[in-house]
Design a protein around this motif. Structure first.
Motif, PDB file in Angstrom:
ATOM      1  N   VAL A  59      -8.561  12.752  -1.285  1.00 62.12           N
ATOM      2  CA  VAL A  59      -7.579  12.249  -0.336  1.00 62.12           C
ATOM      3  C   VAL A  59      -8.224  11.281   0.655  1.00 62.12           C
ATOM      4  N   ASP A  60      -9.509  11.456   0.936  1.00 61.83           N
ATOM      5  CA  ASP A  60     -10.209  10.593   1.880  1.00 61.83           C
ATOM      6  C   ASP A  60     -10.493   9.206   1.313  1.00 61.83           C
ATOM      7  N   THR A  61     -10.298   9.018   0.023  1.00 59.42           N
ATOM      8  CA  THR A  61     -10.543   7.713  -0.574  1.00 59.42           C
ATOM      9  C   THR A  61      -9.313   6.812  -0.512  1.00 59.42           C
ATOM     10  N   GLY A  62      -8.190   7.348  -0.036  1.00 59.19           N
ATOM     11  CA  GLY A  62      -7.015   6.504   0.152  1.00 59.19           C
ATOM     12  C   GLY A  62      -5.794   6.884  -0.644  1.00 59.19           C
ATOM     13  N   PHE A  63      -5.723   8.132  -1.117  1.00 59.77           N
ATOM     14  CA  PHE A  63      -4.605   8.537  -1.962  1.00 59.77           C
ATOM     15  C   PHE A  63      -3.533   9.340  -1.236  1.00 59.77           C
ATOM     16  N   THR A  64      -3.534   9.333   0.085  1.00 58.57           N
ATOM     17  CA  THR A  64      -2.455   9.975   0.820  1.00 58.57           C
ATOM     18  C   THR A  64      -1.157   9.203   0.588  1.00 58.57           C
ATOM     19  N   TRP A  65      -0.122   9.881   0.103  1.00 62.25           N
ATOM     20  CA  TRP A  65       1.143   9.213  -0.210  1.00 62.25           C
ATOM     21  C   TRP A  65       2.124   9.267   0.952  1.00 62.25           C
ATOM     22  N   THR A  66       2.236  10.427   1.574  1.00 63.54           N
ATOM     23  CA  THR A  66       3.204  10.604   2.657  1.00 63.54           C
ATOM     24  C   THR A  66       2.912   9.639   3.806  1.00 63.54           C
TER      25      THR A  66
END
Length: 281
Positions: free
Chosen positions: A67-74
């Motif tokens: 998630v820290d690599t930029g895959f947060t969707w919300t």
């Protein structure tokens, strides 16, 4: 909120992690290139290997959560929609211009469901794989060793270099791929999120090749529309596709300028000229 870093990176310098990752990435591509596979199988295998490589380096070398690599969707759905729409807008405007000046027309329309589905899947995999590499890994790690602006420029240059061996490549095509690297990475530079780039990258490749009939970075892919292009290679991009066109250069530079202004106002900051706080020396 993104989860905190699990541990300190196994290799303390972002630039060194970037070099090591790209060497392994290039080696994997070269090794897979020796396999006697058809176009779709080869590129699918390269994409799968790329994702696995990204996951291994992220978890065991960088020691960060995915998630820290930029895959947060919300909260980033609108960014993805903006990237998707921007790709269509640039391709649409450029294509309309080429048609208007007599440098492009379509000879026939044909639809092969199997080819269309394979192309859709491949373009989706390519978008994820290349954004993982050049924005999710390279740009993210370079930001720890240099300024965000320098990191963006270097990551875009590396993106262009890795496309340098593609069929039909020339100086303008490489300049345009460099500009595309900036366009794909500018959102990440402000948001540290990948969905804008993934959506733009996918829409760009998919509508450019399988739909409109252009070559995609020099690769000829089965398409719904069969093109007949004019002799002005500077405008059409020739065998490299629309990505080698001066029209594309102008439109992408315009898009970068607009996004830079919008993001500076939206986030009320300018990209610092020095490293981010907390990065290694």
């Amino acid at each position: 909120m993104a989860k905190e870093t699990l541990l300190k990176p196994l290799i303390p310098f972002g630039w060194l992690r970037t070099i090591l990752f790209l060497l392994v990435y290039l080696g994997a591509i070269l090794l897979l290139g020796f396999l006697q596979l058809d176009f779709y199988s080869l590129y699918s295998l390269i994409c799968i290997a790329t994702v696995l490589l990204f996951l291994v380096f992220t978890r065991y070398i960088d020691r960060v959560n995915l998630v820290d690599t930029g895959f947060t969707w919300t909260g980033f759905e609108k960014h993805a929609a903006a990237g998707f729409s921007l790709a269509i807008a640039i391709l649409g405007a450029g294509t309309c211009f080429l048609v208007a000046v007599g440098q492009l027309n379509w000879m026939e329309v044909q639809f092969n469901g199997q080819s269309f589905a394979l192309s859709f899947g491949l373009m989706l995999m390519v978008a994820f794989a290349e954004e993982m590499v050049f924005r999710g890994y390279v740009l993210r790690n370079l930001r720890e060793s240099t300024s965000p602006i320098a990191a963006l420029l270097v990551s875009a240059a590396l993106f262009a270099i890795f496309h340098g061996a593609n069929p039909g490549s020339n100086w303008l095509a490489l300049v345009n791929v460099f500009i595309a690297g900036i366009l794909l990475g500018i959102n990440y530079s402000f948001t540290k999120n990948l969905w804008f780039g993934i959506a733009l990258h996918f829409a760009w490749n998919f509508f450019q090749g399988p739909v409109l009939g252009y070559e995609v970075s020099g690769l000829d892919i089965p398409s719904i529309l069969t093109q007949s292009i004019g002799k002005n290679v500077l405008l059409t991009g020739g065998s490299f596709g629309f990505e080698g066109s001066l029209v594309n250069t102008i439109l992408c530079l315009l898009a970068i300028g607009i996004l830079a202004v919008v993001y500076w106002k939206q986030y009320q900051i300018k990209l610092p000229l020095s490293r981010e706080s907390g990065s290694e020396v």
